[in-house]
Design a protein around this motif. Sequence first.
Motif, PDB file in Angstrom:
ATOM      1  N   THR A  23       0.837  -1.201   0.000  1.00 46.47           N
ATOM      2  CA  THR A  23       0.000   0.000   0.000  1.00 46.47           C
ATOM      3  C   THR A  23       0.871   1.249   0.000  1.00 46.47           C
ATOM      4  O   THR A  23       0.587   2.215  -0.729  1.00 46.47           O
ATOM      5  N   ASP A  24       1.932   1.231   0.788  1.00 45.23           N
ATOM      6  CA  ASP A  24       2.858   2.366   0.803  1.00 45.23           C
ATOM      7  C   ASP A  24       3.505   2.567  -0.561  1.00 45.23           C
ATOM      8  O   ASP A  24       3.625   3.703  -1.034  1.00 45.23           O
ATOM      9  N   ARG A  25       3.905   1.467  -1.218  1.00 45.52           N
ATOM     10  CA  ARG A  25       4.496   1.582  -2.559  1.00 45.52           C
ATOM     11  C   ARG A  25       3.483   2.149  -3.544  1.00 45.52           C
ATOM     12  O   ARG A  25       3.830   2.965  -4.401  1.00 45.52           O
ATOM     13  N   TYR A  26       2.228   1.725  -3.436  1.00 47.74           N
ATOM     14  CA  TYR A  26       1.173   2.246  -4.312  1.00 47.74           C
ATOM     15  C   TYR A  26       0.997   3.749  -4.094  1.00 47.74           C
ATOM     16  O   TYR A  26       0.888   4.509  -5.053  1.00 47.74           O
ATOM     17  N   ARG A  27       0.960   4.171  -2.847  1.00 46.32           N
ATOM     18  CA  ARG A  27       0.785   5.597  -2.544  1.00 46.32           C
ATOM     19  C   ARG A  27       1.949   6.438  -3.048  1.00 46.32           C
ATOM     20  O   ARG A  27       1.768   7.605  -3.403  1.00 46.32           O
ATOM     21  N   GLU A  28       3.131   5.863  -3.053  1.00 46.46           N
ATOM     22  CA  GLU A  28       4.310   6.594  -3.500  1.00 46.46           C
ATOM     23  C   GLU A  28       4.440   6.626  -5.015  1.00 46.46           C
ATOM     24  O   GLU A  28       5.184   7.451  -5.552  1.00 46.46           O
ATOM     25  N   ALA A  29       3.726   5.759  -5.715  1.00 47.35           N
ATOM     26  CA  ALA A  29       3.811   5.701  -7.183  1.00 47.35           C
ATOM     27  C   ALA A  29       3.152   6.941  -7.784  1.00 47.35           C
ATOM     28  O   ALA A  29       2.120   7.411  -7.307  1.00 47.35           O
TER      29      ALA A  29
END
Length: 73
Positions: A23-29
């Motif tokens: 989820t953190d990686r998705y938000r940072e994308a």
Amino acid sequence: MDVRTTMLYEDFQRARLAAVEVTDRYREATADDPYRDALWRDVVTQTDHAQQLLKRWLAEVEAPEPELALTAR
């Protein structure tokens, strides 16, 4: 808790952490990231997996009976 329920809870914790990380990686994308859709699918998959493990763990452990408070009015 017995060994089986302990292991099931640990599996849930690992799956929950994996869901948070993706989820953190998705938000940072960025919005134009070509992997954003794939990341979202991973978020959904990981979150669902963690939820299923949590449900299994909850079904395994004995929930304490709630105490009913009897009060006179």
